[in-house]
Design an enzyme around this catalytic site. Structure first.
Site, mmCIF file in Angstrom:
data_model
loop_
_atom_site.group_PDB
_atom_site.id
_atom_site.type_symbol
_atom_site.label_atom_id
_atom_site.label_comp_id
_atom_site.label_asym_id
_atom_site.label_seq_id
_atom_site.Cartn_x
_atom_site.Cartn_y
_atom_site.Cartn_z
ATOM 1 N N CYS A 46 -19.975 4.027 -18.438
ATOM 2 C CA CYS A 46 -21.331 4.227 -17.895
ATOM 3 C C CYS A 46 -22.360 3.340 -18.602
ATOM 4 O O CYS A 46 -23.364 2.961 -17.996
ATOM 5 C CB CYS A 46 -21.728 5.692 -18.025
ATOM 6 S SG CYS A 46 -20.700 6.786 -17.032
ATOM 7 N N GLU A 94 0.822 -1.206 0.000
ATOM 8 C CA GLU A 94 0.000 0.000 0.000
ATOM 9 C C GLU A 94 0.859 1.260 0.000
ATOM 10 O O GLU A 94 0.464 2.277 -0.557
ATOM 11 C CB GLU A 94 -0.949 -0.007 1.197
ATOM 12 C CG GLU A 94 -1.932 -1.166 1.198
ATOM 13 C CD GLU A 94 -2.833 -1.202 -0.028
ATOM 14 O OE1 GLU A 94 -3.026 -0.149 -0.670
ATOM 15 O OE2 GLU A 94 -3.331 -2.295 -0.357
ATOM 16 N N CYS A 151 -15.718 3.109 -13.199
ATOM 17 C CA CYS A 151 -15.941 4.542 -12.964
ATOM 18 C C CYS A 151 -14.618 5.284 -13.115
ATOM 19 O O CYS A 151 -14.145 5.957 -12.212
ATOM 20 C CB CYS A 151 -16.544 4.753 -11.574
ATOM 21 S SG CYS A 151 -17.312 6.370 -11.363
ATOM 22 N N CYS A 192 -27.261 6.256 -10.365
ATOM 23 C CA CYS A 192 -26.119 7.175 -10.282
ATOM 24 C C CYS A 192 -26.584 8.592 -10.647
ATOM 25 O O CYS A 192 -27.076 8.833 -11.755
ATOM 26 C CB CYS A 192 -25.010 6.734 -11.233
ATOM 27 S SG CYS A 192 -23.631 7.890 -11.327
ATOM 28 N N CYS A 251 -22.373 0.146 -16.823
ATOM 29 C CA CYS A 251 -22.204 0.275 -15.373
ATOM 30 C C CYS A 251 -23.424 -0.254 -14.628
ATOM 31 O O CYS A 251 -24.548 0.207 -14.858
ATOM 32 C CB CYS A 251 -21.971 1.733 -14.997
ATOM 33 S SG CYS A 251 -21.857 1.982 -13.216
#
Length: 374
Positions: free
Chosen positions: A220, A58, A213, A229, A223
Site C-alpha cells: 500500500c 488459462e 494488492c 482506495c 500503491c
DNA sequence: AATTCGGGGGT
DNA sequence: ACCCCAGAATT
C-alpha cells in the site's frame, strides 16, 4: 459530502454516489494505465493470441500459481502443439503429463473439449462467449480470458486478484463468495474497462492484484491507487475482501497394498467420483482409523479375496501425510509377496520398468521414488 | 448457495 | 495453522 446515518455509516444519496464513483473510476483508470506501462512481468510462456494456447494456459492457471503452471504449459505444447494433437492423445498420457498439478478433472475436461472442437468445429475455437462457456472445463473466467486475450473482446477476467483489488479499492465489505457481490464487482470492472484494450486491461488488473494488492502484506505504501482506495483510507485493507471461513478437513486413512511377484507390481486406476479420478494407485483399503497388522491381514481375504496361502504380508510402518483442500490423507503401505498373479477389481500387472509411465497422486509417486524406483 | 475437486507456497 | 492461488462442476 459524507455524513453519517444512525448506524454510524457514511451515507450518500444517489447523485452523490454517482459523482463519487465517477471520480474513483477516473483515478483508477489513469493510474492503473500508467502503472502497467512501467511494469514488466517475466512470463515463461510464449507471447501468443492463439486460442488453443490461451485456453490451455488459462485452464492450467485455474486455482494455480503462475510459477507452478509454467513448466506444465511448456511440456504440454511440446507434446501437443495443436488442438488436433491433444484430441488424438491417449488420456492416460495426458494424465501423466498433468501429474502433480492437481484438480485432475481439468485434464480430463481438456481432452473432452479438444475432441469436441476437432470433431464438431473442425478444430476452430468458437469466437463467442456463450459457445465457449458451453465447453467442458470453461467457466466465466476462462471464457472471458479467451474472448479478451485471443479475440480482443471486452470481457473482464474476474479472478481472485481482481476480486481482491476491487473489494479493497471500492471498500466492498459483502461476502465475495456471494453471487450478488461478485456481480457488483464485475459491473464496476466492466465500467473501468471501457475504451481500454481488453487484453491490456485484464492483464493489468490481474498483475496488479498479484504484485501490489497482494492478499498478505500488500504494498500500500507504493500503491499508485492508494489516494482513493477506500480500504486504505479507512485502514481496513487487511479485512478485505470478506470471505466465509473454510470447513474442517475430513480425515481419511489409506492402506495401500504393494503387491509384487518377482518384478511385477499391481496397480489400479481410480474411477470413482472422488479425489484423484483417472490416476493410478496400489490396491487400496480405506478405513476410518489406523489399521493394525492383524486387521489388514483379515481385510485382505475379505476385500481383495487373496488366499493366505498365496501371499506373505510384510509390516510397513512408513506413513505419508497429504494435505488437500478438504481432506487429510494418511497413507500407509503394506508390501505383499504374491506367489500368483493377482487379478481382481480393476487391477493391472505392470513391470517395474514401466511403472513410471502411469500417472499417480503424490502419495503414490513419493512412495515409488523412495522405495521402488531406487 | 454450498461443496468438492490438489498441491504448493506465503505469513 | 491458516489461507490463497489467473475456477469449474456438481449437488
Amino acid at each position: 459530502m459524507l455524513h453519517r446515518n444512525k448506524y454510524g455509516k457514511f451515507l450518500l444519496n444517489k447523485k452523490e454516489i454517482f459523482i463519487f464513483v465517477g471520480f474513483m473510476k477516473t483515478h483508477f483508470r489513469k493510474n492503473i494505465d500508467s502503472w502497467r506501462r512501467d511494469y514488466n512481468r517475466e512470463y515463461f510462456w510464449i507471447s501468443t493470441q492463439d486460442p488453443y494456447y490461451i485456453w490451455l494456459r488459462e485452464t492450467m492457471l485455474q486455482q494455480t500459481r503462475v510459477n507452478q503452471a509454467a513448466a506444465y504449459f511448456n511440456s504440454f505444447i511440446k507434446s501437443y502443439p495443436t488442438v488436433h494433437d491433444l484430441a488424438a492423445a491417449d488420456e492416460d498420457d495426458i494424465m501423466k503429463l498433468w501429474q502433480g498439478l492437481g484438480y485432475y478433472s481439468r485434464a480430463r475436461n481438456l481432452h473432452t473439449t479438444a475432441k469436441h472442437i476437432v470433431e464438431e468445429f473442425n478444430g476452430i475455437f468458437p469466437q463467442d462467449y456463450d459457445s465457449l462457456l458451453a465447453l467442458k472445463g470453461i467457466g466465466d473466467y476462462t471464457a472471458s480470458a479467451i474472448m479478451s486475450f485471443s479475440f480482443g473482446k471486452p470481457y473482464v477476467t474476474m479472478d481472485g486478484n481482481v476480486i481482491r483489488l476491487f473489494a479493497r479499492y471500492f471498500g466492498i465489505n459483502g461476502d465475495v463468495s456471494r453471487k450478488a457481490v461478485k456481480d457488483e464487482i464485475l459491473r464496476l470492472a466492466n465500467e473501468m474497462m471501457h475504451s481500454f484494450d481488453p487484453s491490456v486491461f485484464n492483464q493489468a488488473i490481474m498483475d496488479f492484484g498479484a504484485e501490489i494488492c497482494k492478499w498478505r502484506s500488500p504494498e500500500c505504501g507504493n500503491c499508485p491507487l492508494n489516494e482513493k482506495c477506500i480500504a486504505f483510507n479507512k485502514g481496513i485493507v487487511d479485512q478485505l475482501p470478506v470471505k466465509k471461513k473454510k470447513a474442517l478437513k475430513r480425515k481419511r486413512y489409506f492402506n495401500f497394498l504393494v503387491i509384487r511377484s518377482n518384478d511385477k507390481f499391481v496397480i489400479e486406476k481410480r474411477s470413482d467420483n472422488d479425489i484423484w479420478k483417472g490416476l493410478f494407485q496400489f490396491p487400496l483399503i480405506e478405513s476410518n482409523k489406523v489399521l493394525a497388522y492383524e486387521e489388514i491381514k483379515s481385510k485382505l481375504t475379505e476385500e481383495l479375496k487373496l488366499k493366505e496361502t498365496d501371499i506373505k504380508v510384510n509390516e510397513e510402518h512408513q506413513e505419508y501425510k497429504q494435505v488437500l483442500s478438504h481432506q487429510m490423507i494418511y497413507a500407509r503401505y503394506w508390501t505383499i509377496e504374491s506367489y500368483k498373479d493377482y487379478k481382481s477389481r480393476n487391477c493391472i500387472s505392470v513391470d517395474k520398468l514401466t511403472l513410471s509411465l502411469y500417472a499417480y497422486p503424490k502419495v503414490i509417486d513419493c512412495y515409488l521414488k523412495d522405495n521402488i524406483l531406487i
